[in-house]
Write a protein that holds these residues in place. Structure first.
Motif, PDB file in Angstrom:
ATOM      1  N   ALA A  19       1.024  -0.970  -0.087  1.00  0.00           N
ATOM      2  CA  ALA A  19       0.033  -0.030  -0.200  1.00  0.00           C
ATOM      3  C   ALA A  19       0.462   1.484   0.063  1.00  0.00           C
ATOM      4  O   ALA A  19       0.150   2.491  -0.544  1.00  0.00           O
ATOM      5  N   ALA A  20       2.168   1.626   0.830  1.00  0.00           N
ATOM      6  CA  ALA A  20       2.955   2.633   0.940  1.00  0.00           C
ATOM      7  C   ALA A  20       3.670   2.575  -0.259  1.00  0.00           C
ATOM      8  O   ALA A  20       3.548   4.159  -0.718  1.00  0.00           O
ATOM      9  N   SER A  21       4.024   2.181  -1.824  1.00  0.00           N
ATOM     10  CA  SER A  21       3.925   2.326  -3.215  1.00  0.00           C
ATOM     11  C   SER A  21       3.022   2.361  -4.203  1.00  0.00           C
ATOM     12  O   SER A  21       3.417   2.266  -5.046  1.00  0.00           O
ATOM     13  N   MET A  22       1.619   2.381  -3.391  1.00  0.00           N
ATOM     14  CA  MET A  22       1.167   1.787  -5.054  1.00  0.00           C
ATOM     15  C   MET A  22       0.616   3.339  -5.587  1.00  0.00           C
ATOM     16  O   MET A  22       0.694   4.255  -4.656  1.00  0.00           O
ATOM     17  N   ALA A  66       8.574   0.953  -8.595  1.00  0.00           N
ATOM     18  CA  ALA A  66       9.091   0.365  -8.049  1.00  0.00           C
ATOM     19  C   ALA A  66      10.494   1.341  -7.232  1.00  0.00           C
ATOM     20  O   ALA A  66      11.149   1.050  -6.989  1.00  0.00           O
ATOM     21  N   TYR A  67      10.532   2.877  -8.472  1.00  0.00           N
ATOM     22  CA  TYR A  67      11.603   3.971  -8.131  1.00  0.00           C
ATOM     23  C   TYR A  67      10.785   4.198  -6.743  1.00  0.00           C
ATOM     24  O   TYR A  67      12.037   4.231  -5.512  1.00  0.00           O
ATOM     25  N   ALA A  68       9.642   3.743  -6.043  1.00  0.00           N
ATOM     26  CA  ALA A  68       8.872   4.468  -4.895  1.00  0.00           C
ATOM     27  C   ALA A  68       9.438   3.592  -3.238  1.00  0.00           C
ATOM     28  O   ALA A  68       9.629   3.363  -2.641  1.00  0.00           O
ATOM     29  N   HIS A  69       9.048   1.553  -3.574  1.00  0.00           N
ATOM     30  CA  HIS A  69       9.314   0.951  -3.305  1.00  0.00           C
ATOM     31  C   HIS A  69      11.124   0.612  -2.538  1.00  0.00           C
ATOM     32  O   HIS A  69      11.128   0.416  -1.599  1.00  0.00           O
ATOM     33  N   THR A  70      11.844   0.598  -3.317  1.00  0.00           N
ATOM     34  CA  THR A  70      13.130   0.939  -3.363  1.00  0.00           C
ATOM     35  C   THR A  70      13.790   2.349  -2.880  1.00  0.00           C
ATOM     36  O   THR A  70      14.840   2.228  -2.344  1.00  0.00           O
ATOM     37  N   ASP A  71      13.194   3.577  -3.056  1.00  0.00           N
ATOM     38  CA  ASP A  71      14.001   4.371  -2.511  1.00  0.00           C
ATOM     39  C   ASP A  71      15.193   4.929  -4.194  1.00  0.00           C
ATOM     40  O   ASP A  71      16.059   4.782  -3.629  1.00  0.00           O
ATOM     41  N   GLY A  72      14.499   4.690  -4.819  1.00  0.00           N
ATOM     42  CA  GLY A  72      15.885   4.348  -6.126  1.00  0.00           C
ATOM     43  C   GLY A  72      16.377   5.497  -6.166  1.00  0.00           C
ATOM     44  O   GLY A  72      17.410   5.031  -6.614  1.00  0.00           O
ATOM     45  N   GLU A  73      15.972   6.354  -6.664  1.00  0.00           N
ATOM     46  CA  GLU A  73      16.124   7.335  -7.017  1.00  0.00           C
ATOM     47  C   GLU A  73      17.291   8.241  -5.822  1.00  0.00           C
ATOM     48  O   GLU A  73      18.991   7.785  -6.062  1.00  0.00           O
TER      49      GLU A  73
END
Length: 202
Positions: A19-22, A66-73
Motif C-alpha cells: 500500500a505504501a508504494s501503490m 518500483a522506484y518508490a518501493h526501493t527509494d531508487g533515486e
C-alpha cells in the motif's frame, strides 16, 4: 494525454508494504471525450481500450512503483523492466466508463521485484470488476556499474500483524523452492525433494 489522467500516489500503509508504494491512475472515460477517442480500438467490441495504450501505462506506472518501493533515486539505482507476464483479459471493457489502473508490489527478491497492474471498472450495479491484469518483473541495477544491485530491494512487508506469519511462510517456501531449483540444475531431482513439495501442498 497524460494530463487528462487522475493520479493518486499518497501512501496508504506502513513503509515497505504494498500500500505504501501503490499508485492508482484513473482514466475518466465517462467524461473526457478526447481521452476516450485516443485510447479506443474501434474494431474491437470486447476490448475497445487499445492494448498498446494499456501496456504504455503499465510501463510507466510500474517503474514509478518500483522506484518508490526501493527509494531508487536516492539509492542511485536504475529500475529496468525484465518482463511482462501473466497478462490476462478477464472481462469486457466498457469504453464509456472510467477505468482505474492500480499498480502495487506483490513480490520482492534481492535485486528484483514483481509489480502487478490491475485494470478495474465499476459496473452498472456499482460493483468493481477486474477487466485486465499484468505482472511486471523489475530489476534494480547499480546506476554506475549497470549490474544487478543485490540487497537493494527491501523485503515486502506484511500489511498488518495478522498477515505477518503468512508472509514469513511465503518467504520460507520461496527460499526452499529456490534451493531446489539450484540443485535440479546440477542433476536429477531427488525423491526427498518431491516428498517435501507434496507435504507443503497438503
Amino acid at each position: 494525454m497524460a494530463s487528462h489522467l487522475q493520479l493518486w500516489t499518497a501512501p496508504r500503509g506502513a513503509a515497505g508494504t504494498a500500500a505504501a508504494s501503490m499508485i492508482e491512475a484513473v482514466y475518466p472515460l465517462s467524461t473526457d471525450e478526447p481521452l476516450r477517442h485516443s485510447v479506443r480500438d474501434v474494431g474491437n467490441g470486447y476490448s475497445p481500450f487499445r492494448l498498446g495504450k494499456f501496456f504504455e501505462a503499465v510501463d510507466a506506472l510500474t517503474a514509478d512503483v518500483a522506484y518508490a518501493h526501493t527509494d531508487g533515486e536516492n539509492q542511485g539505482l536504475a529500475l529496468v523492466t525484465a518482463s511482462h507476464s501473466h497478462s490476462r483479459k478477464l472481462e469486457r471493457t466498457a469504453i464509456a466508463r472510467d477505468l482505474s489502473l492500480r499498480c502495487y508490489v506483490t513480490r520482492t527478491g534481492s535485486a528484483s521485484l514483481e509489480v502487478r497492474t490491475d485494470a478495474v471498472q465499476v459496473d452498472e450495479a456499482g460493483v468493481e470488476v477486474l477487466v485486465n491484469s499484468c505482472a511486471t518483473t523489475m530489476v534494480a541495477v547499480d546506476g554506475a556499474t549497470g549490474k544487478p544491485a543485490k540487497g537493494a530491494v527491501p523485503p515486502l512487508g506484511a500489511p498488518d500483524a495478522a498477515d505477518a506469519s503468512n508472509f514469513e511462510l511465503r518467504s520460507e517456501l520461496a527460499a526452499t523452492h529456490a534451493a531446489i531449483r539450484r540443485r535440479r540444475a546440477d542433476g536429477p531431482a531427488r525423491a526427498a525433494e518431491h516428498s517435501w513439495t507434496r507435504r507443503s501442498r497438503s
